[in-house]
Design a protein around this motif. Structure first.
Motif, PDB file in Angstrom:
ATOM      1  N   LEU A 117       5.156   1.977   5.684  1.00  0.00           N
ATOM      2  CA  LEU A 117       4.315   1.172   6.562  1.00  0.00           C
ATOM      3  C   LEU A 117       3.061   0.612   5.875  1.00  0.00           C
ATOM      4  CD1 LEU A 117       4.518   3.040   9.992  1.00  0.00           C
ATOM      5  CD2 LEU A 117       5.533   0.853   9.382  1.00  0.00           C
ATOM      6  N   PRO A 118       2.297   1.420   5.117  1.00  0.00           N
ATOM      7  CA  PRO A 118       1.095   0.858   4.484  1.00  0.00           C
ATOM      8  C   PRO A 118       1.406  -0.268   3.498  1.00  0.00           C
ATOM      9  CG  PRO A 118       0.996   3.259   4.500  1.00  0.00           C
ATOM     10  CD  PRO A 118       2.387   2.879   4.907  1.00  0.00           C
ATOM     11  N   GLN A 119       2.450  -0.094   2.668  1.00  0.00           N
ATOM     12  CA  GLN A 119       2.800  -1.147   1.718  1.00  0.00           C
ATOM     13  C   GLN A 119       3.289  -2.393   2.432  1.00  0.00           C
ATOM     14  OE1 GLN A 119       5.153  -0.951  -1.704  1.00  0.00           O
ATOM     15  NE2 GLN A 119       4.138   0.803  -2.626  1.00  0.00           N
ATOM     16  N   MET A 120       4.114  -2.236   3.451  1.00  0.00           N
ATOM     17  CA  MET A 120       4.592  -3.390   4.196  1.00  0.00           C
ATOM     18  C   MET A 120       3.442  -4.104   4.903  1.00  0.00           C
ATOM     19  SD  MET A 120       8.325  -2.278   5.757  1.00  0.00           S
ATOM     20  CE  MET A 120       7.722  -0.912   6.748  1.00  0.00           C
ATOM     21  N   GLN A 121       2.472  -3.332   5.373  1.00  0.00           N
ATOM     22  CA  GLN A 121       1.311  -3.922   6.030  1.00  0.00           C
ATOM     23  C   GLN A 121       0.559  -4.839   5.084  1.00  0.00           C
ATOM     24  OE1 GLN A 121      -1.322  -1.036   7.807  1.00  0.00           O
ATOM     25  NE2 GLN A 121      -2.947  -2.530   8.171  1.00  0.00           N
ATOM     26  N   GLY A 122       0.389  -4.409   3.829  1.00  0.00           N
ATOM     27  CA  GLY A 122      -0.290  -5.240   2.848  1.00  0.00           C
ATOM     28  C   GLY A 122       0.512  -6.470   2.475  1.00  0.00           C
ATOM     29  N   THR A 123       1.821  -6.297   2.279  1.00  0.00           N
ATOM     30  CA  THR A 123       2.675  -7.428   1.907  1.00  0.00           C
ATOM     31  C   THR A 123       2.722  -8.488   2.999  1.00  0.00           C
ATOM     32  OG1 THR A 123       4.065  -5.972   0.569  1.00  0.00           O
ATOM     33  CG2 THR A 123       4.998  -8.102   1.172  1.00  0.00           C
ATOM     34  N   MET A 124       2.791  -8.055   4.246  1.00  0.00           N
ATOM     35  CA  MET A 124       2.914  -8.983   5.370  1.00  0.00           C
ATOM     36  C   MET A 124       1.570  -9.439   5.921  1.00  0.00           C
ATOM     37  SD  MET A 124       6.153  -9.081   5.438  1.00  0.00           S
ATOM     38  CE  MET A 124       7.587  -8.136   4.967  1.00  0.00           C
TER      39      MET A 124
ATOM     40  N   CYS B 194      16.413  -6.240   5.721  1.00  0.00           N
ATOM     41  CA  CYS B 194      15.043  -5.739   5.932  1.00  0.00           C
ATOM     42  C   CYS B 194      14.282  -5.735   4.606  1.00  0.00           C
ATOM     43  CB  CYS B 194      15.080  -4.329   6.517  1.00  0.00           C
ATOM     44  SG  CYS B 194      15.583  -4.235   8.241  1.00  0.00           S
ATOM     45  N   GLY B 195      14.959  -5.275   3.541  1.00  0.00           N
ATOM     46  CA  GLY B 195      14.320  -5.258   2.234  1.00  0.00           C
ATOM     47  C   GLY B 195      14.049  -6.643   1.694  1.00  0.00           C
TER      48      GLY B 195
ATOM     49  N   TYR C 118       8.303   0.358  -8.077  1.00  0.00           N
ATOM     50  CA  TYR C 118       8.745  -1.039  -7.975  1.00  0.00           C
ATOM     51  C   TYR C 118       8.079  -1.697  -6.761  1.00  0.00           C
ATOM     52  CZ  TYR C 118      12.167   0.755 -11.284  1.00  0.00           C
ATOM     53  OH  TYR C 118      12.749   1.348 -12.363  1.00  0.00           O
ATOM     54  N   SER C 119       8.707  -1.570  -5.601  1.00  0.00           N
ATOM     55  CA  SER C 119       8.118  -2.079  -4.358  1.00  0.00           C
ATOM     56  C   SER C 119       8.824  -1.413  -3.189  1.00  0.00           C
ATOM     57  CB  SER C 119       8.260  -3.599  -4.258  1.00  0.00           C
ATOM     58  OG  SER C 119       9.590  -3.962  -3.929  1.00  0.00           O
ATOM     59  N   TRP C 120       8.280  -1.611  -1.995  1.00  0.00           N
ATOM     60  CA  TRP C 120       8.855  -0.997  -0.799  1.00  0.00           C
ATOM     61  C   TRP C 120      10.267  -1.497  -0.523  1.00  0.00           C
ATOM     62  CZ3 TRP C 120      10.252  -4.440   2.988  1.00  0.00           C
ATOM     63  CH2 TRP C 120       9.632  -5.689   2.973  1.00  0.00           C
ATOM     64  N   ARG C 121      10.618  -2.671  -1.039  1.00  0.00           N
ATOM     65  CA  ARG C 121      11.934  -3.253  -0.771  1.00  0.00           C
ATOM     66  C   ARG C 121      13.059  -2.365  -1.317  1.00  0.00           C
ATOM     67  NH1 ARG C 121      10.780  -8.411   0.903  1.00  0.00           N
ATOM     68  NH2 ARG C 121       8.748  -9.208   0.252  1.00  0.00           N
ATOM     69  N   TRP C 122      12.816  -1.724  -2.457  1.00  0.00           N
ATOM     70  CA  TRP C 122      13.863  -0.917  -3.077  1.00  0.00           C
ATOM     71  C   TRP C 122      14.177   0.332  -2.275  1.00  0.00           C
ATOM     72  CZ3 TRP C 122      17.167  -2.372  -6.687  1.00  0.00           C
ATOM     73  CH2 TRP C 122      16.852  -3.527  -7.417  1.00  0.00           C
ATOM     74  N   ALA C 123      13.255   0.768  -1.444  1.00  0.00           N
ATOM     75  CA  ALA C 123      13.541   1.912  -0.579  1.00  0.00           C
ATOM     76  C   ALA C 123      14.605   1.556   0.450  1.00  0.00           C
ATOM     77  CB  ALA C 123      12.267   2.379   0.114  1.00  0.00           C
TER      78      ALA C 123
END
Length: 484
Positions: free
Chosen positions: A20-27, A79-80, A148-153
């Motif tokens: 959630l925190p990483q996605m919050q920053g990206t978006m 989603c990723g 890497y980034s949240w996408r790889w999760a």
């Protein structure tokens, strides 16, 4: 293979909470906006879960199960790949909706495959297997997001989903769709609209100043009207979407209330903790993933305990589990921003043990007096209310964090003024300087951290209160009884 398919859903939820925190920053989203990625996913799951029985009757259990896993895997990949908040929420909604039949169908298949005397053991083994993914998932997800980034999760789930799809196609026995169940579209659509509108009110209410907003008023009116249509139609239709007559069973009715509270407690800490720890306590993503994973370890321990507790009165396990939730909630309310990872892991472990201990006796007590003919529909409603509880309570807690943070910041900054003699004492001000713009900026940042922490403590208080409310209800649950 059935268990592997179910594991994917829980794994994705836990990984998403870590990200959630990483996605919050990206978006470029606010905290309440990024929480929609969790709440609307759970909501979509809740709305589509009761359709499991109709889908299984229309297409067969094998086809429904395998294609749900495949489509869930495809939407996880999307989603990723999302590049905006709107597309992320869209794919999360589709992910929840298309994967909704997996867990109730898995549970139905297992309960039908084993005799009544073995269902407690099977439920425990099923629960333990399902939490293996949530133990490994957040740890690997946090590591991949940090490297890497949240996408790889999200991407890492795709190969597991494909393996699960192939395995289910090869192992599940083919069955013929009965096609005898007609879908009650009036009941389904009215219930879906009511739930969606309530979720929108809870998710957007704080941002739009609640009932001072025309949008909130309209959504509230539509929710009440749709729910009234659903109740009236369900009581008069020959074959309603949900059979309200099942509520005449005391154990089942109480079980639905308790599973809703269980859902309220299940995912809320996992949504609240990651933003708190990363943004205000400075924890790295990998460490947050390990803290969330400790909950999965605790759940595994809890399911082992439940095997032995299951031999006793189910109310003993339920009271013990919810008592542990109360303890973990009080523990969270006593934390501050200097908390260490070991303390958080211990608290997460306690929460997980509570979740594991509660699930088996709650499931057995709820369906103890439910006939086999009503098992599929009863299971669907059971998971519906669990997911609704999660979605609604997450929105309420996030709204409280946002409200209390803003209110507490306003109150705390009132203390920063030339007339506050405490600010003249060097051992009080420390590194903060009220004479320069830079010093005031640092002080403002610290006040924001402390105001946010107070908001989170309020949310943890709601969590504790919900846990305590379940205990008196457990005393009303009947003892063991053979299904009719």
């Amino acid at each position: 293979m059935v268990v592997m398919g179910s594991t994917l859903y829980a794994t994705t939820l836990l990984i998403a909470s870590t990200l959630l925190p990483q996605m919050q920053g990206t978006m470029s989203a606010t905290q309440d906006e990024i929480a929609w990625a969790m709440t609307f996913n759970i909501l979509a799951t809740a709305v589509m879960t009761p359709m499991t029985g109709w889908l299984a009757a229309r297409f067969g259990r094998r086809e429904t199960m395998t294609w749900s896993v495949l489509l869930f895997t495809a939407t996880t990949f999307m989603c990723g790949a999302s590049n905006s908040l709107e597309t992320l929420i869209l794919w999360r909604v589709l992910q929840g909706a298309l994967g909704a039949p997996v867990i109730p169908l898995s549970q139905t298949i297992l309960l039908d495959a084993f005799p009544k005397r073995q269902q407690g053991l099977v439920t425990s083994i099923f629960g333990m297997a399902v939490v293996i993914g949530p133990v490994i998932g957040p740890t690997l997800g946090g590591l991949l997001s940090e490297l890497y980034s949240w996408r790889w999760a999200f991407y890492m789930i795709v190969p597991v989903g494909l393996i699960s799809f192939i395995g289910l196609r090869l192992t599940l026995p083919a069955d013929r769709p009965t096609g005898r169940i007609a879908l009650d579209w009036t009941g389904f659509l009215s219930l879906s609209v009511a739930i969606a509108c309530v979720q929108l009110v809870l998710s957007r209410g704080q941002r739009l100043d609640w009932f001072d907003s025309g949008e909130i008023l309209i959504e509230t009116f539509v929710a009440i009207l749709a729910f009234w249509i659903f109740i009236a139609h369900s009581l008069t239709a020959r074959r309603p979407f949900l059979n309200l007559g099942l509520l005449r069973d005391r154990n089942y009715a109480l079980g639905l209330v308790l599973v809703m509270i269980y859902g309220m407690l299940n995912f809320t800490p996992m949504v609240l903790l990651p933003p708190l720890l990363q943004q205000h306590a400075g924890f790295p993503d990998m460490l947050i993933g390990e803290i969330i994973a400790a909950r999965g370890v605790g759940a595994t321990i809890g399911f082992f305990i439940a095997i032995f507790v299951g031999r006793m009165d189910p109310r003993i396990g339920l009271i013990g589990g919810f008592a542990l939730q109360v303890i973990s909630g009080l523990w969270l309310m006593a934390l501050d921003l200097n908390v260490d990872a070991a303390t958080l892991m211990a608290n997460s472990l306690v929460q997980g043990i509570a979740i594991g201990v509660i699930w088996v006796p709650l499931t057995l007590a709820t369906f103890a007096t439910t006939s086999s003919a009503n098992l599929a529909e009863g299971t669907a409603v059971y998971h519906l209310l669990r997911n609704i509880g999660s979605s609604f309570f997450i929105s309420i807690c996030v709204a409280e964090v946002v409200r209390a943070s803003s209110a507490n910041y306003s109150r705390l900054v009132e203390m920063v003024n030339p007339f506050n003699r405490s600010l003249l004492l060097p051992w009080v001000t420390g590194a903060w300087d009220t004479e320069t713009v830079t010093g005031l900026a640092k002080l403002s940042k610290e006040i924001s951290r402390q105001a946010a922490m107070l908001g989170y403590i309020n949310a943890f208080g709601l969590y504790t209160l919900a846990s305590a409310m379940a205990i008196p209800l457990i005393l009303l649950v009947g003892g063991r009884s053979r299904a009719r």
